[in-house]
Enzyme design. Structure first.
Site, short mmCIF file in Angstrom:
data_model
loop_
_atom_site.label_atom_id
_atom_site.label_comp_id
_atom_site.label_asym_id
_atom_site.label_seq_id
_atom_site.Cartn_x
_atom_site.Cartn_y
_atom_site.Cartn_z
N GLU A 78 -5.34 7.40 9.86
CA GLU A 78 -6.64 7.64 10.52
C GLU A 78 -7.65 8.27 9.58
OE1 GLU A 78 -6.54 9.29 14.47
OE2 GLU A 78 -5.24 7.70 15.19
C1 LIG Z 1 2.83 5.46 8.69
C2 LIG Z 1 1.52 4.76 8.70
C3 LIG Z 1 1.00 4.28 9.90
C4 LIG Z 1 -0.19 3.55 9.90
N1 LIG Z 1 -0.63 2.95 11.07
C5 LIG Z 1 -1.66 2.07 10.99
C6 LIG Z 1 -2.00 1.25 12.13
O1 LIG Z 1 -1.39 1.34 13.20
N2 LIG Z 1 -3.01 0.37 11.99
C7 LIG Z 1 -3.70 0.22 10.84
O2 LIG Z 1 -4.59 -0.61 10.77
N3 LIG Z 1 -3.42 0.99 9.75
C8 LIG Z 1 -2.41 1.87 9.80
N4 LIG Z 1 -2.10 2.64 8.70
C9 LIG Z 1 -2.89 2.53 7.50
C10 LIG Z 1 -3.65 3.79 7.15
O3 LIG Z 1 -4.78 3.91 7.96
C11 LIG Z 1 -3.97 3.68 5.65
O4 LIG Z 1 -2.76 3.99 4.99
C12 LIG Z 1 -5.06 4.56 5.22
O5 LIG Z 1 -6.26 4.05 5.68
C13 LIG Z 1 -5.13 4.72 3.69
O6 LIG Z 1 -5.02 3.52 3.04
P1 LIG Z 1 -3.98 3.34 1.83
O7 LIG Z 1 -2.69 3.87 2.28
O8 LIG Z 1 -4.04 1.94 1.40
O9 LIG Z 1 -4.51 4.29 0.69
P2 LIG Z 1 -5.68 3.99 -0.34
O10 LIG Z 1 -6.87 3.48 0.36
O11 LIG Z 1 -5.13 3.20 -1.46
O12 LIG Z 1 -6.04 5.45 -0.84
C14 LIG Z 1 -5.25 6.13 -1.82
C15 LIG Z 1 -5.86 7.50 -2.04
O13 LIG Z 1 -7.20 7.39 -2.50
C16 LIG Z 1 -8.05 8.20 -1.73
N5 LIG Z 1 -9.37 7.58 -1.67
C17 LIG Z 1 -9.70 6.30 -1.37
N6 LIG Z 1 -11.02 6.14 -1.46
C18 LIG Z 1 -11.55 7.32 -1.84
C19 LIG Z 1 -12.86 7.79 -2.10
N7 LIG Z 1 -13.92 7.04 -2.01
N8 LIG Z 1 -13.01 9.07 -2.45
C20 LIG Z 1 -11.95 9.89 -2.58
N9 LIG Z 1 -10.69 9.50 -2.34
C21 LIG Z 1 -10.50 8.24 -1.97
C22 LIG Z 1 -7.39 8.28 -0.37
O14 LIG Z 1 -7.80 9.46 0.30
C23 LIG Z 1 -5.92 8.32 -0.76
O15 LIG Z 1 -5.58 9.64 -1.06
C24 LIG Z 1 -0.92 3.38 8.70
C25 LIG Z 1 -0.42 3.92 7.51
C26 LIG Z 1 0.79 4.59 7.50
C27 LIG Z 1 1.31 5.09 6.20
#
Ligand SMILES: Cc1cc2nc3c(=O)[nH]c(=O)nc-3n(C[C@H](O)[C@H](O)[C@H](O)COP(=O)(O)OP(=O)(O)OC[C@H]3O[C@@H](n4cnc5c(N)ncnc54)[C@H](O)[C@@H]3O)c2cc1C
Length: 782
Positions: A457
Site C-alpha cells: 500500500e
Molecule cells: C506481500 C505483498 C502483498 C501485496 N499485495 C498486493 C495486492 O494485493 N495487489 C497489488 O496490486 N499489489 C500488491 N503488492 C504490491 C505492493 O503494492 C508493491 O510491492 C509496492 O507497491 C512496491 O513495489 P515493489 O515491491 O515493486 O518495489 P519497488 O517499486 O521496486 O521499490 C523498491 C524501493 O524503492 C523505493 N522507491 C521507489 N520509488 C521511489 C521514489 N520515487 N523515491 C524514493 N523511493 C522510491 C520504494 O519505497 C522501495 O523501498 C503486494 C506486495 C507484497 C510484497
C-alpha cells in the site's frame, strides 16, 4: 527630518495602495508573476493530478495552517462501536482468534479449512458491504478493531480478512459499480461465495504503478454466442493478495481504442475491471511465500483474454477512470488496514514482553527492572500509546466521511515504522526466547513479517519521501492548489483574478506565520491561546504544537519559494518536512486520546513520553531541513525565526522512561487500556499471552514472599542451599505460610512454562518437507 518622514509615509502609502487594491496590483505585479509561474511550473500528468486531487483534507489542513483550531479537533466525537459491532468483536472475532495462531498456520501453509469457512460464514469478508447487500455495514472503526484484534493473534487471519475490506473489488464496486454489478457481486462477496483479489502491481511497475504495461485493446469479439464490443486484455501481475484462491479478480490495465470504437481517444488510460477467475485464459493458482506469513499471495496472468466492456467497474463510461478510482479509495483503505495490523502486532508485543520482563529473572532480578531494559520498554509503551491514538482518531475521521489522503500516508508510514520499532525492542528484550520459533514463541513471526506492512500500500520510503509532504504541500495548503489551478487555467481573465487572490493571500499567510513563529519562539509560546476546556496539565503541549505548526507552515512556504518545483526532487528535504507534519499529527492524536479517555492521570507518563519524543523528533526534522538547505543565508534566517532562543526539546527523560516501563511490567488499568483488544486466550489452554499474564501475576505475588525469605536468610533465621530447602525452612520457621509456599510453587511452575523454548526432533524439518530424490553420490576414490 520632517521631509524624510513625509517621503517615508508617502512611500508606505504607495506600497499599501499597490498591494491593497487589486485593480492596481493585478496588472502591475500579479499578472507578471502569473506569467513567470506559467513558464516554470512543471507540467502535471493526469495520473499525478488524480493522485493530488483524491481524498479530503482534515486535521492535516489545520496543522498546515500555522494556527490549528484545537476546539475543532477536540469536538470531534470519539469513535464508538454499536452493540452489534461490539458483540462481533467479543464473540466471532474472539472465536476466530481461538481457531488460529501464527505457528499452526505456518506449519499448515494456510489458515485451516474450518477457519476459512468460519470467516466466510460469519461475514468477516463483508464488513464494509452495506446490509442491503447482505454485508455487515460496519464502521471504519469497527473494521479497525477487528483487524487489530486478529493481528494480536494470527497475521494470516488478519491479512486475509482485511484485504477484501480494504482497497479492492468491494470498495470499488460500492463507489463506482453499476447497479447490476453491485447486485451480482456484493451479496456474493459479503457471504464469502466469491473471494476477491485486486491486481495492480506488475513485475515492471511496483511503486510507479501508474506505468503498468498491462494492456487492454477495445475490439469486437464473440461472447456467449454473439458478437459484442469488448476488450482483449493481456496482463502479468505479481504479489496479489488472495490472488491464488480468488474467484473474482479486480484487474487494472491500460485501455487503448486504436479503432476508435468508443470515441475519439485512443489511449483511454488505466481501467479497472472485474474478471471471474474461471474465465478461460486467466492463470491463477501459484503463490509467493511472503516471509512465511502464509496468507495467500501470488502472481497471475492472462494473454489476449476477451471480456465484455460491461466488466469494467462502473461500465463502459468508466473506461480510463481507473487511476482516479484507485486513488480515491486508497485514502480510506490505507487509513485502516496497515495502521490497525501494526497496532495489533505492537499490542501483542507490549502485553507479552512487559509480562515476560517481569517473569524472567537474571542476576536474581526481574529483567524488566534493569535500567537497560527499561529503556526499550519505555519506547514500546510510548510508541504504542501514540500509535493506538492515531489509529483510532483516523478511523473516526473516516467514519465522519473523510477520505484523508495525506493522513492515510502519515498513519500508514509512521504506524508501520513504529510497529517495527516496537517489535524489534520486544525481540531484544526476549533474547533467545524470541529467536527460537515454535508454538510458545509469540513474537518471532511478527518480527519476521513486519516488512510486509512496510512494503505494501505504498512502500514506506516512497511514502515518506514523495507523498506525505509532496501531496500535503499542495492539498493541505490554503493557497498552493488554487495558485496551481489558476496557472493552468486557459481562461486568462479568470486565471488572472483567481491567481491574484491566491497569490496575495499566500503572501499574507506566509508573513503571518513567520511572525507568529518568531514571536512564539521568543516568548517560549507561553502566551499562545489554548481552549479553556483542555486538561491544564497538557496546556504547554498545545502551545508548543501551535508554535511548531506556525514554524512548519513558514518553512514550507519559504522552501516552496526558494526551491519551487525542484523541491519535489529533493526527497530528503521533502521527507523531513513530512516528518514534522506527521509528528504534529501523531502528537495531536495522543492529546485527543488523553481527553477522550477521560484524562486518565495514571496514563500520563505514556502521553508525556509520546509527546516529548514526537516534539523532539519534529525538532530534529527541522534541524535536518535547515542544515541541508540549498541556501545557507536562507537557512540562517529561518533558524533565527523558528528557534530564536535555541531548541526547546530534548529526549524523554530517563525518569519518565522508568515510569512508563513500570506500567508495562505489572497489572493495572493503564496496561489494560494500552493493550485493549489483545487476544489473551486462556492460561489453561496454554494460550501464550494468557499464560504469560498469569505467570506475571504469580511472579509479583511471589516477589513479596521471596523477599521475606531472603530477609530471614540474611538474618540467619533460616538456612538452606537449594531454593526448595530455603522454602521448606521458611515454612518451618513460620516466615511464610503453607499457602504462600503453594503460591511460590505455582509461580515457579508458570515461570518454567513461560521461559521454556520449543524444541523439535532432530530431523523435524526433513520429515515435514518433501525430500527431493537424492542425487547419485559420487564415488569416492579409495
Ligand atoms: C506481500 C505483498 C502483498 C501485496 N499485495 C498486493 C495486492 O494485493 N495487489 C497489488 O496490486 N499489489 C500488491 N503488492 C504490491 C505492493 O503494492 C508493491 O510491492 C509496492 O507497491 C512496491 O513495489 P515493489 O515491491 O515493486 O518495489 P519497488 O517499486 O521496486 O521499490 C523498491 C524501493 O524503492 C523505493 N522507491 C521507489 N520509488 C521511489 C521514489 N520515487 N523515491 C524514493 N523511493 C522510491 C520504494 O519505497 C522501495 O523501498 C503486494 C506486495 C507484497 C510484497
Amino acid at each position: 527630518m520632517t521631509t524624510f518622514l513625509i517621503v517615508l509615509a508617502a512611500l508606505a502609502a504607495a506600497i499599501a495602495l499597490v498591494i491593497g487594491v487589486p485593480a492596481i496590483r493585478r496588472p502591475l505585479i500579479s499578472n507578471r508573476v502569473l506569467a513567470v509561474f506559467r513558464k516554470v511550473m512543471p507540467p502535471m500528468s493526469q495520473t499525478e493530478a488524480d493522485a493530488i486531487n483524491a481524498g479530503t483534507v482534515w486535521w492535516d489542513g489545520d496543522l498546515f495552517s500555522g494556527k490549528p483550531r484545537w476546539e475543532k479537533l477536540l469536538a470531534t466525537p470519539r469513535p464508538t462501536l454499536t452493540p452489534e459491532e461490539q458483540s462481533f468483536l467479543d464473540n466471532e472475532t474472539e472465536q476466530l482468534c481461538a481457531m488460529v495462531n501464527d505457528w499452526e498456520t505456518y506449519d499448515l501453509g494456510d489458515l485451516p479449512p474450518h477457519a476459512w469457512q468460519f470467516i466466510k460464514d460469519k461475514g468477516f469478508l463483508g464488513m464494509i458491504i452495506p446490509r442491503q447487500y447482505g454485508g455487515k455495514e460496519f464502521s471504519a472503526y469497527a473494521h479497525s478493531q477487528v483487524v487489530t484484534k486478529l493481528s494480536t493473534r494470527c497475521s494470516a487471519a488478519a491479512i486475509s480478512v482485511m484485504v477484501p475490506n480494504s482497497l479492492g473489488p468491494a470498495e470499488l464496486l460500492l463507489h463506482y459499480g453499476t447497479d447490476e454489478q453491485k447486485n451480482h457481486y456484493l451479496p456474493r462477496l459479503a457471504k464469502g461465495l466469491d473471494i476477491p483479489a485486486f491486481g495492480l502491481t506488475n513485475p515492471n511497475a511496483g511503486s510507479d504503478a501508474a506505468s503498468i504495461p498491462d494492456l487492454g485493446i477495445v475490439c469486437k469479439g464473440m461472447w456467449e454466442g454473439r458478437e459484442v464490443l469488448g476488450m482483449r486484455v493481456t496482463w502479468e501481475k505479481r504479489y496479489i493478495t488472495l490472488g491464488p484462491i480468488c474467484t473474482v479478480l479486480g484487474l487494472a490495465f491500460r485501455l487503448y481504442d486504436p479503432d476508435r470504437l468508443l470515441g475519439d481517444t485512443e489511449d483511454l488510460g488505466i481501467t479497472c475491471a472485474l474478471v471471474p477467475a474461471s474465465t478461460p485464459g486467466v492463470n491463477i493458482g501459484r503463490r509467493h511465500n511472503p516471509l512465511n506469513a502464509v496468507f495467500q499471495n501470488g502472481p497471475n496472468s492472462g494473454k489476449d483474454v476477451f471480456m465484455p466492456l460491461d466488466w469494467i467497474i462502473g461500465g463502459p463510461k468508466m473506461a480510463g477512470q481507473g487511476w482516479r478510482m484507485l486513488m480515491e479509495c486508497l485514502a480510506a483503505g490505507r487509513s485502516i488496514s496497515l495502521p490497525s495490523s501494526a497496532t495489533g502486532l505492537s499490542k501483542l508485543a507490549v502485553r507479552g514482553t512487559g509480562a515476560y520482563a517481569r517473569v524472567r529473572n537474571q542476576f536474581k532480578t526481574a529483567i524488566g527492572k534493569f535500567e537497560g531494559i527499561e529503556e526499550p520498554l519505555a519506547r514500546m509503551g510510548g510508541n504504542l500509546y501514540m500509535m493506538d491514538a492515531a489509529r483510532t482518531m483516523t478511523a473516526g475521521a473516516v467514519d465522519l466521511g473523510e477520505k484523508p489522503s495525506v493522513i492515510s500516508g502519515i498513519v500508514k508510514y509512521h504506524l508501520t515504522e513504529r510497529g517495527r520499532l516496537v517489535v524489534n525492542d520486544a525481540m531484544d528484550i526476549q533474547g533467545g526466547k524470541g529467536i527460537c520459533l515454535g508454538p510458545s514463541n509469540f513474537i518471532g513471526r511478527a518480527y519476521q513479517q513486519i516488512p510486509v506492512a512496510i512494503t505494501v500500500e505504498g512502500a514506506n520510503i516512497l511514502t515518506r519521501s514523495l507523498i506525505i509532504f509532496g501531496q500535503g504541500a499542495i492539498r493541505c495548503h490554503p493557497y498552493v492548489l488554487k495558485e496551481m489551478q489558476a496557472t493552468r487555467d486557459a481562461d486568462r481573465a479568470r486565471a488572472s483574478r483567481d491567481f491574484d487572490h491566491a497569490f496575495w493571500g499566500h503572501i499574507g499567510f506566509t508573513v503571518r506565520n513567520g511572525l507568529r513563529a518568531f514571536v512564539t519562539g521568543l516568548t517560549g509560546s507561553h502566551w499562545v491561546r489554548v481552549p479553556a476546556n483542555v486538561a491544564q496539565e497538557n496546556r504547554r503541549y498545545y502551545q508548543q504544537l501551535t508554535r511548531f505548526s506556525s514554524a512548519f507552515a513558514f518553512v514550507a512556504d519559504v522552501s516552496m519559494l526558494v526551491m519551487g518545483g525542484s523541491l519535489k526532487r529533493k526527497e530528503k528535504l521533502s521527507a523531513r518536512l513530512g516528518d514534522i507534519l506527521s509528528m504534529m499529527y501523531l502528537a495531536s492524536a495522543a492529546l485527543k486520546r488523553y481527553e477522550d479517555e477521560g484524562r486518565q492521570q495514571a496514563d500520563k507518563p505514556l502521553l508525556d513520553w509520546a509527546l516529548w519524543d514526537a516534539m523532539f523528533r519534529a525538532q530534529n526534522a527541522f534541524e535536518g531541513v535547515l542544515s541541508n538547505y540549498p541556501s545557507r543565508l536562507v537557512a540562517t534566517l529561518l533558524h533565527l525565526v523558528i528557534f530564536p532562543l535555541g531548541r526547546p526539546y530534548v529526549v524523554p527523560s530517563d525518569r519518565l522512561g522508568q515510569k512508563v516501563a513500570k506500567l508495562l511490567i505489572e497489572p493495572s488499568a493503564t496496561r489494560d487500556r494500552l493493550t485493549a483488544g489483545t487476544y489473551l486466550g486462556s492460561p489453561e489452554r496454554d494460550d501464550t499471552l494468557g499464560l504469560i499474564d498469569a505467570a506475571m501475576e504469580a511472579a509479583i505475588h511471589a516477589e513479596a514472599i521471596e523477599a521475606r525469605i531472603r530477609a530471614a536468610q540474611k538474618a540467619k533465621a533460616i538456612v538452606g542451599r537449594a531454593p526448595s530447602e530455603l522454602v521448606q525452612a521458611a515454612v518451618a520457621a513460620n516466615v511464610i505460610t503453607a499457602a504462600e509456599r503453594d503460591q511460590l510453587t505455582r509461580a515457579a511452575a508458570l515461570r518454567d512454562k513461560v521461559v521454556r523454548v520449543d524444541d523439535f526432533a532432530q530431523d523435524w524439518r526433513v520429515r515435514r518437507e518433501e525430500v527431493p530424490p537424492a542425487a547419485p553420490r559420487a564415488r569416492v576414490a579409495a
